[in-house]
Motif scaffolding. Structure first.
Motif, PDB file in Angstrom:
ATOM      1  N   LEU A 186       0.834  -1.205   0.000  1.00  8.00           N
ATOM      2  CA  LEU A 186       0.000   0.000   0.000  1.00  8.00           C
ATOM      3  C   LEU A 186       0.868   1.254   0.000  1.00  8.00           C
ATOM      4  O   LEU A 186       1.741   1.411   0.852  1.00  8.00           O
TER       5      LEU A 186
ATOM      6  N   GLU B 261      -0.383   4.396   0.211  1.00 10.34           N
ATOM      7  CA  GLU B 261      -0.982   5.464   0.990  1.00 10.34           C
ATOM      8  C   GLU B 261      -0.603   5.365   2.462  1.00 10.34           C
ATOM      9  O   GLU B 261      -0.371   4.293   2.993  1.00 10.34           O
ATOM     10  N   ASN B 262      -0.572   6.514   3.113  1.00 11.92           N
ATOM     11  CA  ASN B 262      -0.353   6.555   4.552  1.00 11.92           C
ATOM     12  C   ASN B 262      -1.704   6.594   5.270  1.00 11.92           C
ATOM     13  O   ASN B 262      -2.753   6.576   4.651  1.00 11.92           O
TER      14      ASN B 262
ATOM     15  N   ARG C 102      -4.905   2.054   9.023  1.00 12.10           N
ATOM     16  CA  ARG C 102      -5.603   1.060   8.223  1.00 12.10           C
ATOM     17  C   ARG C 102      -6.169  -0.051   9.093  1.00 12.10           C
ATOM     18  O   ARG C 102      -5.579  -0.429  10.101  1.00 12.10           O
TER      19      ARG C 102
ATOM     20  N   ASP D  17      -8.961   3.580   6.532  1.00 10.57           N
ATOM     21  CA  ASP D  17      -8.933   2.823   5.283  1.00 10.57           C
ATOM     22  C   ASP D  17      -9.096   1.332   5.569  1.00 10.57           C
ATOM     23  O   ASP D  17      -8.168   0.681   6.036  1.00 10.57           O
TER      24      ASP D  17
END
Length: 516
Positions: free
Chosen positions: A143, A145-146, A149, A222
């Motif tokens: 992934l 994105e930061n 999660r 997320d």
């Protein structure tokens, strides 16, 4: 200076080289077995080979918790097909891990012995939370994105839930529900209807009840799913146009998928666009679990991401013996939790390292043994948090039964043994219970640790002067300056001689007069 837990004992050519290293991981899952071979360079994996087979090991568990011969043979046949891909993998760069079905099977050791003989490599059965940690590591690397999660991985026998940021998990859990075990439990004769589907969903909701509130308090930005069931659900939704984007599962799309499955009425008649035939029979149970997850966590959507257990295993191996070694971080956390005397641990570790260096060549000990000795030195007093009486026993129990991220069960058991053996009578029964391949090095490391502890018995501010240590086969001789006056050390060594003699090990103390 004593070694920090995060510092490797000896830098190796592998860790210093900029050339790619080749790693391999085998994931012995409850539903599928997977092999991943990859080159690791510049903190990235480049896949060389990827194989997967539906073995359905969990389906071979009978009511007594025993794997039947048919399931064992399916597993061995699969490993036979994996074996040719492992011929050029350095021994230390291959890791084979077993998950829920092997955790549950009462005869898992019998299978493991046959599989190890076939592959020529050890197999580890990892704990549920360790499985979750490795899944998160694999998914997080996939992934870009930061943010915080929620990672969900529905397997054949268990489902893992992780909340994390970047590469650091904040919460780890493994629940006993999976697409294979739920298929056997709720659809045993293959009939698929609303009542059975809802029973499966309610059972999953019951499992989720223990983590629902704490996970929701932590929160996430997320929700991400990994592995087969979620990948298949995303694929089917995309095939029917029930998702806004490929790889995304929505709550409304999941409801339509559920309705399509119920129209099939029988597991052996499940045929959907985007669904592979070999997953069809366990797919409804997986969807029931996924639906319960959406319901419990009030999710509106979840996206699928590549990267799961096997990728996590490779990244974990690549980070071992470095400042990123998760095992060292686990022990540092344990030391803080149980308020271990860090100065005393560091002094013992320093003494143990210097003793080790005197005998390492004669005893054929390498960096792996050096690390275990260092780890044990730093945490040998952890049992004092429970009681001063028999604290070596308490410490061994804590180390063997704690969730220690990064440690395989054999590693954890050996560490626990060293702490158990560091004082008083040598624990022959526990030593003999170790795998035969570990026994020789374990007794040598334990004897070195015992001496390191004795030399620091008075808890000095700094590490004491080191005596000369020599070996002849398994016999140890320590040389000290001659003295007519008994000291704490001489008394301790006299007692140690008696302990070693009782255990059948030779240990001599030699005193020489200092030169004028």
């Amino acid at each position: 200076m004593p070694q920090d837990l995060s510092t490797p004992i000896t830098a190796t050519a592998e860790t210093e080289s900029v050339a790619p290293q080749r790693f391999a991981a085998i994931d012995l899952g409850s539903n599928s077995f997977h092999l991943l071979v990859a080159n690791y360079q510049h903190e990235r994996l480049q896949v060389v080979a990827r194989l997967g087979e539906k073995v359905q090991l969990a389906a071979g568990l009978d009511d007594d918790g025993l794997l039947n011969e048919a399931a064992i043979q399916r597993a061995l046949d699969c490993l036979g097909r994996f074996a040719p891909f492992l011929s050029d993998i350095p021994h230390g760069n291959l890791r084979i891990v077993g998950t829920n079905a092997l955790r549950d099977a009462r005869n898992s050791q019998a299978f493991i012995e046959r599989a190890e003989a076939q592959l020529g490599h050890a197999i580890e059965i990892i704990a549920g939370r360790e499985e979750a940690r490795l899944i998160y590591l694999g998914a997080a690397h996939a992934l870009a994105e930061n943010g915080r999660r929620l990672i969900v991985d529905i397997g054949g026998g268990s489902t893992e839930f992780i909340i994390g940021e970047a590469f650091e998990p904040k919460a780890l859990e493994s629940l006993r529900m999976g697409c294979v075990t739920f298929s056997r439990r709720f659809f045993p004769d293959g009939e698929l209807n609303e009542k059975r589907m809802r029973r499966a969903e309610i059972a999953a909701l019951s499992e989720l009840a223990n983590i629902q509130r704490p996970y929701q308090r932590l929160g996430w930005d997320d929700p991400v799913g990994s592995s087969g069931t979620i990948k298949a659900a995303a694929s089917v939704l995309h095939a029917y146009g029930d998702t806004p984007h490929e790889g995304v599962i929505t709550r409304s799309g999941l409801k339509k998928l559920r309705e399509r499955l119920l129209k099939c009425k029988q597991l052996d008649k499940v045929e959907l666009d985007g669904l592979k035939t070999d997953r069809a029979k366990v797919f409804p149970a997986g969807v029931a679990i996924l639906g319960a997850i959406f319901e419990a966590f009030d999710l509106t959507q979840m996206r699928f991401a590549d990267g799961a257990l096997r990728e996590g295993v490779l990244y974990d191996m690549a980070g071992r013996n470095s400042a990123e070694d998760s095992r060292s971080k686990s022990l540092e956390s344990l030391k803080r939790t149980y308020d271990v005397d860090t100065r005393q641990g560091a002094n013992v570790a320093d003494t143990a390292e210097r003793l080790f260096n005197q005998v390492r060549h004669a005893w054929s000990l390498g960096p792996a043994q050096a690390r275990h000795l260092q780890w044990a030195s730093h945490v040998h007093e952890i049992g004092l948090a429970i009681s001063h009486s028999q604290f070596h026993r308490h410490g061994a129990y804590l180390l063997e039964h704690s969730d220690l991220a990064g440690f395989s069960r054999p590693e954890q058991r050996q560490l626990a043994f060293l702490v158990r053996a560091h004082r008083r009578k040598f624990p022959l029964k526990e030593w003999q219970a170790l795998p035969e391949t570990q026994q020789a090095s374990a007794q040598k490391l334990a004897r070195l640790l015992r001496l390191a502890v004795l030399f620091n018995h008075s808890r000095p501010e700094a590490t004491p002067a080191l005596p000369l240590l020599s070996v002849d086969s398994d016999s140890l001789t320590i040389t000290l300056p001659d003295s007519d006056e008994p000291t704490l050390l001489s008394t301790d060594l006299e007692q140690e001689q008696a302990f070693m003699q009782a255990a059948g090990f030779n240990f001599a103390v030699k005193q020489v007069k200092a030169e004028a």
